[in-house]
Design a protein around this motif. Sequence first.
Motif, short mmCIF file in Angstrom:
data_model
loop_
_atom_site.label_atom_id
_atom_site.label_comp_id
_atom_site.label_asym_id
_atom_site.label_seq_id
_atom_site.Cartn_x
_atom_site.Cartn_y
_atom_site.Cartn_z
N SER A 231 0.81 -1.22 0.00
CA SER A 231 0.00 0.00 0.00
C SER A 231 0.84 1.27 0.00
O SER A 231 0.70 2.13 -0.86
N GLN A 232 1.72 1.40 0.98
CA GLN A 232 2.48 2.64 1.18
C GLN A 232 3.92 2.59 0.67
O GLN A 232 4.59 3.62 0.65
N ASN B 227 -1.13 3.23 -3.00
CA ASN B 227 -1.73 4.48 -2.54
C ASN B 227 -1.07 5.69 -3.18
O ASN B 227 0.13 5.68 -3.44
N LYS C 54 -6.58 -3.27 -6.94
CA LYS C 54 -6.19 -1.91 -7.32
C LYS C 54 -5.30 -1.93 -8.56
O LYS C 54 -5.45 -1.09 -9.45
#
Length: 113
Positions: A9-10, A36, A64
């Motif tokens: 994610s990060q 993200n 995603k």
Amino acid sequence: MKRVLFVCSQNRLRSPTAEQVFADYPGVECSSAGTNRDAKNPLTPELVEWAEIIFVMEKEHRVKLRSKFGRYLANKRVICLEIPDEYEFMDPDLVRLLRAKVPPFLPPAHARS
């Protein structure tokens, strides 16, 4: 050289750990990114195009990836490692998990390019 991309994610804990763990793996060139917008190194179409194998940490990352970059995924292998976001950078348990789950999808360690 196989081009391998690790995605979380990060891009602060899991995927950079994976990139570091496999940085010297024979026959592999690694990078990492995050899904993200505020990721340390955000996922881009160029990174997806560059990669031959993409390892995502969780199913949500695959979702995603497909929704944002689906058109760049032709002929790409996307593998979900199912590693939850509960580890720190270079956590020994995370390193052990990565070393157990990733190599079966990479060229044999004895193969040199």
